[in-house]
Design a protein around this motif. Sequence first.
Motif, short mmCIF file in Angstrom:
data_model
loop_
_atom_site.label_atom_id
_atom_site.label_comp_id
_atom_site.label_asym_id
_atom_site.label_seq_id
_atom_site.Cartn_x
_atom_site.Cartn_y
_atom_site.Cartn_z
N THR A 124 0.62 10.28 7.20
CA THR A 124 0.16 10.07 8.58
C THR A 124 -0.53 8.71 8.65
O THR A 124 -1.04 8.51 9.85
CB THR A 124 -0.58 11.46 8.93
OG1 THR A 124 -1.86 11.17 8.15
CG2 THR A 124 -0.07 12.47 8.96
N VAL A 125 -0.68 7.89 7.96
CA VAL A 125 -1.41 6.75 7.95
C VAL A 125 -0.26 5.81 8.83
O VAL A 125 0.81 5.55 8.51
CB VAL A 125 -1.58 6.06 6.74
CG1 VAL A 125 -2.10 4.62 6.77
CG2 VAL A 125 -2.79 6.79 5.81
N THR A 126 -1.10 5.13 9.76
CA THR A 126 -0.19 4.34 10.82
C THR A 126 -0.51 2.95 10.46
O THR A 126 -1.66 2.49 9.92
CB THR A 126 -0.52 4.66 12.10
OG1 THR A 126 -2.12 4.47 12.38
CG2 THR A 126 -0.22 6.18 12.30
N THR A 127 -0.13 1.83 11.15
CA THR A 127 -0.16 0.64 11.01
C THR A 127 -1.49 0.32 11.71
O THR A 127 -2.08 -0.64 11.16
CB THR A 127 1.00 -0.58 11.40
OG1 THR A 127 1.32 0.23 13.11
CG2 THR A 127 2.16 -0.30 10.78
N THR A 173 7.69 0.82 5.82
CA THR A 173 9.11 1.36 5.39
C THR A 173 8.53 2.86 4.76
O THR A 173 7.46 2.87 4.70
CB THR A 173 9.42 0.34 4.16
OG1 THR A 173 8.48 0.35 3.06
CG2 THR A 173 9.94 -1.04 4.82
N PRO A 174 9.65 3.55 4.53
CA PRO A 174 9.34 4.79 4.06
C PRO A 174 8.44 5.16 2.77
O PRO A 174 8.72 4.50 1.58
CB PRO A 174 10.62 5.44 3.69
CG PRO A 174 11.51 4.79 4.37
CD PRO A 174 11.07 3.27 4.45
N GLY A 175 7.04 5.35 3.04
CA GLY A 175 6.22 5.70 1.89
C GLY A 175 5.44 4.31 1.43
O GLY A 175 4.58 4.51 0.74
N ILE A 176 5.67 3.16 2.01
CA ILE A 176 4.90 2.00 1.54
C ILE A 176 4.67 1.24 3.01
O ILE A 176 5.44 1.15 3.93
CB ILE A 176 5.86 1.04 0.81
CG1 ILE A 176 6.29 1.75 -0.59
CG2 ILE A 176 5.26 -0.32 0.62
CD1 ILE A 176 7.21 0.92 -1.29
N LEU A 200 0.81 -1.24 -0.07
CA LEU A 200 0.21 -0.04 -0.03
C LEU A 200 0.87 1.34 -0.02
O LEU A 200 1.76 1.33 0.75
CB LEU A 200 -1.02 -0.08 1.27
CG LEU A 200 -1.88 -1.44 1.53
CD1 LEU A 200 -2.45 -1.19 2.86
CD2 LEU A 200 -2.88 -1.16 0.37
N ARG A 201 0.67 2.24 -0.88
CA ARG A 201 1.42 3.36 -0.87
C ARG A 201 0.33 4.59 -0.73
O ARG A 201 -0.91 4.44 -1.21
CB ARG A 201 1.92 3.68 -2.41
CG ARG A 201 3.04 2.68 -2.72
CD ARG A 201 3.54 3.09 -4.14
NE ARG A 201 4.34 1.91 -4.57
CZ ARG A 201 5.62 1.92 -4.45
NH1 ARG A 201 6.30 3.28 -3.95
NH2 ARG A 201 6.18 0.97 -5.18
#
Length: 97
Positions: free
Chosen positions: A59-62, A82-85, A53-54
Motif C-alpha cells: 500500500t506504499v504510494t509514491t 513498478t510491481p513491488g519496487i 525500494l522494495r
Amino acid sequence: MRRWDLIGHRRYLYLASLLIVLLAGAALAGNALSGRPPLNWGVDFTGGTLLLLRFEDRTVTTGKVRSVLAPLRLGEAVIQQTPGILSANSPWSKSAR
C-alpha cells in the motif's frame, strides 16, 4: 575456410568507417538542434541518487515516499513505481549537499 582480405579492401572499409562517424555526428547534431542535450548521460555519469525500494506492504504510494524524501532534500526526485519496487531518482545539485 574463406579468408577476409581486409588490407585489399581497406579503402571501402575506410569509407564505411567514415560513414558511421558521419551518421553518429548527424545524430548528435540532430539532438542538439531539437533542444535536447546531444547525449543523455543518465544518473551514472551526471551524479545524483538512485534508490530502489522494495516494500512488503503493497500500500506504499509514491506520495508517501516523496514525503519521506522531502526532509532529505530529495523531494524533487523522479519516483517511478513498478510491481513491488519503487525507484526514486534525484539529480545531484549543490543545494543537496
